[in-house]
Design a protein around this motif. Structure first.
Motif, PDB file in Angstrom:
ATOM      1  N   ARG A  97      10.171  49.196  33.562  1.00 19.51           N
ATOM      2  CA  ARG A  97       9.522  48.356  32.566  1.00 19.51           C
ATOM      3  C   ARG A  97      10.185  46.987  32.569  1.00 19.51           C
ATOM      4  O   ARG A  97      11.305  46.826  32.996  1.00 19.51           O
ATOM      5  CB  ARG A  97       9.572  48.981  31.185  1.00 19.51           C
ATOM      6  N   LYS A  98       9.483  46.014  32.069  1.00 19.07           N
ATOM      7  CA  LYS A  98      10.023  44.664  31.962  1.00 19.07           C
ATOM      8  C   LYS A  98      10.741  44.537  30.617  1.00 19.07           C
ATOM      9  O   LYS A  98      10.343  45.173  29.647  1.00 19.07           O
ATOM     10  CB  LYS A  98       8.887  43.660  32.103  1.00 19.07           C
ATOM     11  N   PRO A  99      11.808  43.733  30.547  1.00 16.96           N
ATOM     12  CA  PRO A  99      12.585  43.637  29.307  1.00 16.96           C
ATOM     13  C   PRO A  99      11.789  43.160  28.089  1.00 16.96           C
ATOM     14  O   PRO A  99      12.121  43.510  26.969  1.00 16.96           O
ATOM     15  CB  PRO A  99      13.685  42.633  29.639  1.00 16.96           C
ATOM     16  N   ASP A 100      10.737  42.377  28.298  1.00 18.94           N
ATOM     17  CA  ASP A 100       9.966  41.876  27.156  1.00 18.94           C
ATOM     18  C   ASP A 100       8.900  42.862  26.700  1.00 18.94           C
ATOM     19  O   ASP A 100       8.130  42.585  25.790  1.00 18.94           O
ATOM     20  CB  ASP A 100       9.331  40.522  27.494  1.00 18.94           C
ATOM     21  N   SER A 155       6.323  43.866  28.410  1.00 17.56           N
ATOM     22  CA  SER A 155       5.042  43.730  29.106  1.00 17.56           C
ATOM     23  C   SER A 155       4.988  44.743  30.249  1.00 17.56           C
ATOM     24  O   SER A 155       6.004  45.296  30.662  1.00 17.56           O
ATOM     25  CB  SER A 155       4.859  42.298  29.624  1.00 17.56           C
ATOM     26  N   PHE A 156       3.794  44.999  30.732  1.00 12.43           N
ATOM     27  CA  PHE A 156       3.629  45.956  31.820  1.00 12.43           C
ATOM     28  C   PHE A 156       4.044  45.329  33.145  1.00 12.43           C
ATOM     29  O   PHE A 156       3.679  44.190  33.439  1.00 12.43           O
ATOM     30  CB  PHE A 156       2.168  46.414  31.910  1.00 12.43           C
ATOM     31  N   ALA A 183      -5.168  45.068  30.350  1.00 12.05           N
ATOM     32  CA  ALA A 183      -4.259  46.140  29.940  1.00 12.05           C
ATOM     33  C   ALA A 183      -3.851  45.906  28.484  1.00 12.05           C
ATOM     34  O   ALA A 183      -3.240  44.892  28.164  1.00 12.05           O
ATOM     35  CB  ALA A 183      -3.044  46.184  30.847  1.00 12.05           C
ATOM     36  N   HIS A 184      -4.231  46.817  27.629  1.00 15.84           N
ATOM     37  CA  HIS A 184      -3.951  46.731  26.190  1.00 15.84           C
ATOM     38  C   HIS A 184      -2.737  47.602  25.866  1.00 15.84           C
ATOM     39  O   HIS A 184      -2.648  48.744  26.315  1.00 15.84           O
ATOM     40  CB  HIS A 184      -5.180  47.228  25.416  1.00 15.84           C
ATOM     41  N   GLY A 239       6.478  50.056  27.994  1.00 14.38           N
ATOM     42  CA  GLY A 239       6.075  49.574  29.308  1.00 14.38           C
ATOM     43  C   GLY A 239       5.481  50.630  30.212  1.00 14.38           C
ATOM     44  O   GLY A 239       5.164  50.356  31.368  1.00 14.38           O
ATOM     45  N   LEU A 240       5.302  51.855  29.725  1.00 17.25           N
ATOM     46  CA  LEU A 240       4.746  52.942  30.530  1.00 17.25           C
ATOM     47  C   LEU A 240       3.218  52.927  30.489  1.00 17.25           C
ATOM     48  O   LEU A 240       2.615  52.441  29.541  1.00 17.25           O
ATOM     49  CB  LEU A 240       5.253  54.289  30.019  1.00 17.25           C
ATOM     50  N   ALA A 241       2.619  53.511  31.497  1.00 14.80           N
ATOM     51  CA  ALA A 241       1.155  53.557  31.569  1.00 14.80           C
ATOM     52  C   ALA A 241       0.548  54.369  30.422  1.00 14.80           C
ATOM     53  O   ALA A 241      -0.574  54.107  30.012  1.00 14.80           O
ATOM     54  CB  ALA A 241       0.707  54.122  32.912  1.00 14.80           C
TER      55      ALA A 241
END
Length: 114
Positions: free
Chosen positions: A3-6, A8-9, A38-39, A55-57
């Protein structure tokens, strides 16, 4: 998937959501090739960025732009239907109710009707 630190995906997670969600669970229409956004089911402003699940699907769902706007506008309905998840809940454990009332469990690379 990282995952990204912020919150986001990552590109890999966006691709997994894109491949998993070939039709919109909000309206039922099939996506055109690159259509859809992507919501975040657990909104980042609800404390989601500090939780690794954000950040996971399983925390994301692909929506048409107009459907995404509708989800954000109609937050009570969106929460009832699982398109928005409370910060204290795990998105993986919350079913998503589609436009016909069917319930879906989202996995990283698949979704299953329950």
């Amino acid at each position: 998937m990282p995952r990204k630190p912020d919150g986001s995906f990552s590109p890999a997670v966006r691709m997994a959501i894109h491949e998993r969600d070939w039709f919109c669970l909000w309206c039922g229409n099939v996506f055109a090739d690159q259509e859809g956004q992507a919501h975040h089911r657990r909104p980042r402003q609800m404390g989601g960025t500090s939780n690794p699940e954000i950040g996971l699907a399983t925390s994301g769902i692909r929506l048409h732009e107009r459907c995404h706007a509708s989800v954000e506008k109609h937050r009570d309905e969106s929460m009832r239907r699982g398109f928005i998840v409370r910060s204290s809940w795990s998105p993986a454990s919350v079913l998503v109710e589609d436009w016909m009332g069917r319930k879906w469990r989202l996995w990283e690379n698949d979704r299953i009707m329950e």
